[in-house]
Scaffold this motif. Structure first.
Motif, mmCIF file in Angstrom:
data_model
loop_
_atom_site.group_PDB
_atom_site.id
_atom_site.type_symbol
_atom_site.label_atom_id
_atom_site.label_comp_id
_atom_site.label_asym_id
_atom_site.label_seq_id
_atom_site.Cartn_x
_atom_site.Cartn_y
_atom_site.Cartn_z
ATOM 1 N N ALA A 1 0.835 -1.194 0.000
ATOM 2 C CA ALA A 1 0.000 0.000 0.000
ATOM 3 C C ALA A 1 0.873 1.249 0.000
ATOM 4 C CB ALA A 1 -0.908 -0.001 1.231
ATOM 5 N N ALA A 2 0.384 2.300 -0.638
ATOM 6 C CA ALA A 2 1.138 3.549 -0.679
ATOM 7 C C ALA A 2 1.310 4.095 0.729
ATOM 8 C CB ALA A 2 0.407 4.556 -1.558
ATOM 9 N N PRO A 3 2.477 4.670 1.044
ATOM 10 C CA PRO A 3 2.697 5.232 2.381
ATOM 11 C C PRO A 3 1.681 6.329 2.683
ATOM 12 C CG PRO A 3 4.744 5.111 1.118
ATOM 13 C CD PRO A 3 3.632 4.828 0.157
ATOM 14 N N ILE A 4 1.355 6.467 3.948
ATOM 15 C CA ILE A 4 0.458 7.543 4.352
ATOM 16 C C ILE A 4 1.186 8.440 5.346
ATOM 17 C CG2 ILE A 4 -1.674 6.261 3.972
ATOM 18 C CD1 ILE A 4 -1.775 5.618 6.931
ATOM 19 N N ALA A 5 0.680 9.636 5.493
ATOM 20 C CA ALA A 5 1.302 10.596 6.404
ATOM 21 C C ALA A 5 1.248 10.069 7.839
ATOM 22 C CB ALA A 5 0.583 11.938 6.303
ATOM 23 N N LYS A 6 2.276 10.391 8.604
ATOM 24 C CA LYS A 6 2.370 9.920 9.980
ATOM 25 C C LYS A 6 1.142 10.336 10.793
ATOM 26 C CE LYS A 6 4.595 8.226 13.579
ATOM 27 N NZ LYS A 6 4.846 6.766 13.711
ATOM 28 N N GLU A 7 0.655 11.553 10.552
ATOM 29 C CA GLU A 7 -0.497 12.016 11.340
ATOM 30 C C GLU A 7 -1.766 11.224 11.013
ATOM 31 O OE1 GLU A 7 0.274 15.205 8.087
ATOM 32 O OE2 GLU A 7 1.418 13.927 9.454
ATOM 33 N N VAL A 8 -1.876 10.768 9.758
ATOM 34 C CA VAL A 8 -3.040 9.949 9.380
ATOM 35 C C VAL A 8 -2.940 8.578 10.039
ATOM 36 C CG1 VAL A 8 -4.287 8.870 7.471
ATOM 37 C CG2 VAL A 8 -3.327 11.163 7.194
ATOM 38 N N ALA A 9 -1.723 7.999 10.012
ATOM 39 C CA ALA A 9 -1.520 6.709 10.669
ATOM 40 C C ALA A 9 -1.826 6.802 12.157
ATOM 41 C CB ALA A 9 -0.084 6.230 10.445
ATOM 42 N N ASP A 10 -1.384 7.886 12.786
ATOM 43 C CA ASP A 10 -1.630 8.049 14.218
ATOM 44 C C ASP A 10 -3.121 8.269 14.500
ATOM 45 O OD1 ASP A 10 1.008 7.706 14.869
ATOM 46 O OD2 ASP A 10 1.480 9.843 14.939
ATOM 47 N N GLU A 11 -3.802 8.949 13.593
ATOM 48 C CA GLU A 11 -5.252 9.134 13.758
ATOM 49 C C GLU A 11 -5.966 7.783 13.763
ATOM 50 O OE1 GLU A 11 -9.084 10.987 11.295
ATOM 51 O OE2 GLU A 11 -7.028 11.448 10.654
ATOM 52 N N ILE A 12 -5.582 6.915 12.845
ATOM 53 C CA ILE A 12 -6.195 5.580 12.778
ATOM 54 C C ILE A 12 -5.859 4.776 14.031
ATOM 55 C CG2 ILE A 12 -6.206 3.392 11.516
ATOM 56 C CD1 ILE A 12 -5.685 5.065 8.969
ATOM 57 N N LYS B 1 3.326 0.827 7.599
ATOM 58 C CA LYS B 1 2.945 0.076 6.405
ATOM 59 C C LYS B 1 1.681 -0.737 6.660
ATOM 60 C CE LYS B 1 7.592 -0.496 4.448
ATOM 61 N NZ LYS B 1 8.645 -1.488 4.104
ATOM 62 N N LEU B 2 1.605 -1.326 7.835
ATOM 63 C CA LEU B 2 0.426 -2.121 8.174
ATOM 64 C C LEU B 2 -0.810 -1.238 8.264
ATOM 65 C CD1 LEU B 2 -0.777 -4.852 8.952
ATOM 66 C CD2 LEU B 2 -0.157 -4.366 11.335
ATOM 67 N N VAL B 3 -0.672 -0.076 8.900
ATOM 68 C CA VAL B 3 -1.803 0.859 8.983
ATOM 69 C C VAL B 3 -2.216 1.301 7.581
ATOM 70 C CG1 VAL B 3 -2.594 3.068 9.893
ATOM 71 C CG2 VAL B 3 -1.070 1.640 11.265
ATOM 72 N N SER B 4 -1.231 1.550 6.719
ATOM 73 C CA SER B 4 -1.522 1.952 5.337
ATOM 74 C C SER B 4 -2.368 0.915 4.619
ATOM 75 C CB SER B 4 -0.217 2.163 4.552
ATOM 76 O OG SER B 4 0.556 3.194 5.104
ATOM 77 N N ARG B 5 -2.074 -0.359 4.897
ATOM 78 C CA ARG B 5 -2.800 -1.437 4.238
ATOM 79 C C ARG B 5 -4.276 -1.419 4.614
ATOM 80 N NH1 ARG B 5 0.351 -6.777 5.384
ATOM 81 N NH2 ARG B 5 -1.597 -7.441 6.282
ATOM 82 N N PHE B 6 -4.564 -1.175 5.877
ATOM 83 C CA PHE B 6 -5.964 -1.130 6.320
ATOM 84 C C PHE B 6 -6.693 0.055 5.687
ATOM 85 C CE2 PHE B 6 -4.437 -4.020 9.607
ATOM 86 C CZ PHE B 6 -5.507 -4.897 9.722
#
Length: 240
Positions: free
Chosen positions: A3-14, A41-46
């Motif tokens: 999955a494409a990387p996501i911003a750290k703040e988005v990952a932390d929000e999830i 990476k795992l958070v990005s996948r979800f």
């Protein structure tokens, strides 16, 4: 492909939304909880799984957090981390196996339903869970290409319940793992069964299911890497 990387703040929000849902930590593996804390990476996948080839929407992070909770609970309930088929698995289970790469370098999971033993369905289900969990590139959150080799598979060999389970695993209990599914040489008699199964798929997932006949599979997998069960030169195949 991951999955494409996501911003750290988005990952932390999830992560924060998941933590709010996961109040009873005994429902999950400690190792899963530790991994989600640090593995972007795992958070990005979800998150990618929620978008399902659609434009992003504000509720995607909510749905990603809900899926993490659901998947983590399911993994503990089904003892996913406790399964081990690495030593001398039942030969009948090995109709499912990883071998070779597709044209993009993605690992390929081959399935030969012709030899499926309905009396061992539960064991097949657990073995499939273990294969996916221990697949090449799992730690890097890579995707896989799946090939269903359906030559000579008719109504008597088709197990609808297992096919539904197979689809459900990639739809609801793994996150953005299936890159595409190649259904090779499906007999027209199975069209009715496919219609029943396809209602389980989202529109995005349906786009990843590709029906191929004979050498059309070479558009997706290099000819030299196509297995004998799909008419290719690689002689490897399941042996009962």
């Amino acid at each position: 492909m991951a999955a494409a990387p996501i911003a750290k703040e988005v990952a932390d929000e999830i992560r924060n939304k998941f933590t709010a849902l996961a109040t009873d930590t005994s429902k999950y593996y400690d190792a899963d909880l530790e991994r989600i804390k640090s593995d972007d990476k795992l958070v990005s996948r979800f998150l990618a799984h929620q978008r399902d080839d659609k434009p992003p929407k504000p509720s995607d992070t909510d749905e990603a957090a809900k899926m993490i909770e659901s998947v983590f609970a399911w993994r503990k309930e089904n003892s996913i981390r406790d399964l081990d088929y690495s030593k001398d698995p039942d030969k009948a289970l090995t109709i499912m196996y990883f071998r070779g790469k597709d044209s993009d370098g993605t690992d390929v999971l081959w399935v030969e339903p012709k030899a499926f033993d309905k009396n061992k369905r539960r064991e097949f289900e657990k073995y499939l869970m273990w294969l996916v969990e221990n697949r090449p590139g799992e730690a890097e959150c890579s995707q896989i290409t799946i090939v269903l080799a359906l030559s000579d598979v008719g109504l008597t060999e088709a197990d609808v319940d297992f096919i539904k389970y197979f689809i459900n695993l990639f739809m609801y209990y793994t996150a953005d793992v299936m890159k595409k599914m190649l259904i090779h040489n499906m007999h027209w008699l199975l069209n009715g069964i496919w219609k029943l199964v396809s209602v389980l798929l989202s529109e995005g997932a349906k786009k990843r299911v590709i029906f191929v006949k004979n050498k059309e599979i070479n558009k997706h997998i290099p000819e030299a890497s196509v297995l004998a069960c799909c008419g290719g030169p690689d002689p490897y195949r399941f042996q009962a």
